[in-house]
Design a protein around this motif. Sequence first.
Motif, short mmCIF file in Angstrom:
data_model
loop_
_atom_site.label_atom_id
_atom_site.label_comp_id
_atom_site.label_asym_id
_atom_site.label_seq_id
_atom_site.Cartn_x
_atom_site.Cartn_y
_atom_site.Cartn_z
N ASP A 3 0.81 -1.16 0.02
CA ASP A 3 0.03 -0.08 0.05
C ASP A 3 0.78 1.32 -0.13
O ASP A 3 0.39 2.19 -0.43
N THR A 4 2.05 1.12 0.59
CA THR A 4 2.93 2.58 0.70
C THR A 4 3.47 2.84 -0.53
O THR A 4 3.78 4.27 -0.86
N THR A 6 2.04 1.63 -3.92
CA THR A 6 1.20 1.67 -5.22
C THR A 6 -0.20 2.14 -4.92
O THR A 6 -0.45 2.95 -3.82
N LYS A 7 -0.71 2.28 -6.25
CA LYS A 7 -2.11 3.19 -5.93
C LYS A 7 -3.29 2.29 -5.36
O LYS A 7 -3.99 2.73 -4.71
N ALA A 8 -3.18 0.91 -5.37
CA ALA A 8 -3.86 0.20 -4.78
C ALA A 8 -3.33 -1.44 -4.69
O ALA A 8 -2.35 -1.53 -5.39
N SER A 9 -3.75 -2.04 -3.37
CA SER A 9 -3.01 -3.48 -3.29
C SER A 9 -4.25 -4.40 -2.79
O SER A 9 -4.72 -4.00 -1.65
N PHE A 10 -4.55 -5.59 -3.43
CA PHE A 10 -5.51 -6.38 -2.67
C PHE A 10 -5.46 -7.76 -3.43
O PHE A 10 -4.81 -8.14 -4.18
N THR A 11 -6.13 -8.65 -2.69
CA THR A 11 -6.14 -9.98 -2.90
C THR A 11 -7.06 -10.46 -3.63
O THR A 11 -8.64 -10.13 -3.07
N ILE A 12 -7.08 -11.34 -4.59
CA ILE A 12 -8.52 -11.94 -5.44
C ILE A 12 -8.53 -13.50 -4.74
O ILE A 12 -7.62 -14.03 -4.61
N GLU A 13 -9.69 -13.79 -4.01
CA GLU A 13 -9.75 -14.91 -3.26
C GLU A 13 -10.72 -15.86 -3.76
O GLU A 13 -10.58 -17.08 -3.50
N GLY A 35 -0.26 4.57 -12.41
CA GLY A 35 0.83 3.84 -11.53
C GLY A 35 0.49 2.72 -11.23
O GLY A 35 -0.46 1.98 -11.55
N PRO A 36 1.34 1.83 -10.30
CA PRO A 36 1.19 0.42 -10.27
C PRO A 36 0.09 0.10 -9.21
O PRO A 36 -0.24 0.98 -8.33
N VAL A 37 -0.55 -1.22 -9.47
CA VAL A 37 -1.59 -1.82 -8.87
C VAL A 37 -0.99 -3.18 -8.31
O VAL A 37 -0.77 -3.99 -9.23
#
Length: 373
Positions: A3-4, A6-13, A35-37
């Motif tokens: 998160d620090t 990137t524009k976003a950070s998440f997990t696909i479950e 920007g990076p995700v």
Amino acid sequence: MFDTFTKASFTIERTEDIPEGLEQAFMMALCGRPGPVFVELPFDVLFNVVDPPEILPKVEVVPQPPDVSAVQAMFDLLRNAEKPLLIAGTQVYWDQAHDALRELTEQTGIPVYTNGAGRGTLPMDHPNCFKLTRSQALRQADVALLIGTPLDFRLKYGRQDWNPDSKLIQIENDVNELNHNREAEVAIVADSRLVLEALAEGLQGIHYNAWLDEVRDMEDEKRSRQAEWEALDDAPINHFRFGAEVNRVIDEEMIVIGDGGDIVSASAKVIAVTRPGQWLDPGPLGCLGVGIPFAIAAQHLYPDKKVLVINGDGSFGLNGFEFDTAVRFNLPIVSIVGNDAGWGQIRGPQIQMVGEERAIATGLAPTRYDKIV
């Protein structure tokens, strides 16, 4: 952790959610300031078996039009200006606004300086594009129009060495970048192509030719002094001579990547970039080591183009061995190393302040990098 930076950070479950999750990631990456995700795909989700998903359409970002009242405020400032200038940054490249930029400067005569990936959005051999006199021009400019260009140390935070009576117009693709370090008279989030097209329409009949000639004279004077350095035959050669020799082999079908400190800073003052996307560099914070990785990506994406990296010897030491990757994938990239056996941008000030005998951890060996590769 991601998160620090990137524009976003998440997990696909769930495996069946991968298409929608990736669509969301691409949209977030491309909207506003690109920007990076980071998307995490757990092992079981990635290798699970599901029915074939629906193929989603390509992600398309809708350009954001400028606010009408803000455009009118820009008209008012620029119609009353005598010495405006325009600094075109990376956003002009992302918004594919190069044609609109060229139309505006040719119509009005507003001087243009390019910055970051904005280099090449107006060809550097265009008579209205300048690169050596930005600070000098800002001391006189009564209106500064910044597009995708942060008010950081490169522009002295919009305060030091500027005309104290100047007005500021700021166009950005990220609201968080507006009014940093200085309050702008006009500050909006909008697509730069649409802004430039609106300005060309609203400034018909407005010309800044006398100011353009004045800036051109300043540029010619500085260029003539720099040309003396470019012509010196000293051995080893100086940075400007290095840049001049490199510039002789650059054409419109070559992508140039700068990865270094002093050597890239000096070369950028000499090299004439003429196409959008033709120049890449480590950015304002000097994220060294990007040269060979950038080159691998560029050569893979544009196999018919030539890709050249201008490396400092220090920066080459960070990721130079990625040449192994280039060889394995048959990517014919070329690197020219400015080898002065030191972290020059740090070593020079150290020697000035404390003397060569006390310069710490900035000296390098005069290594033959061509033989290493």
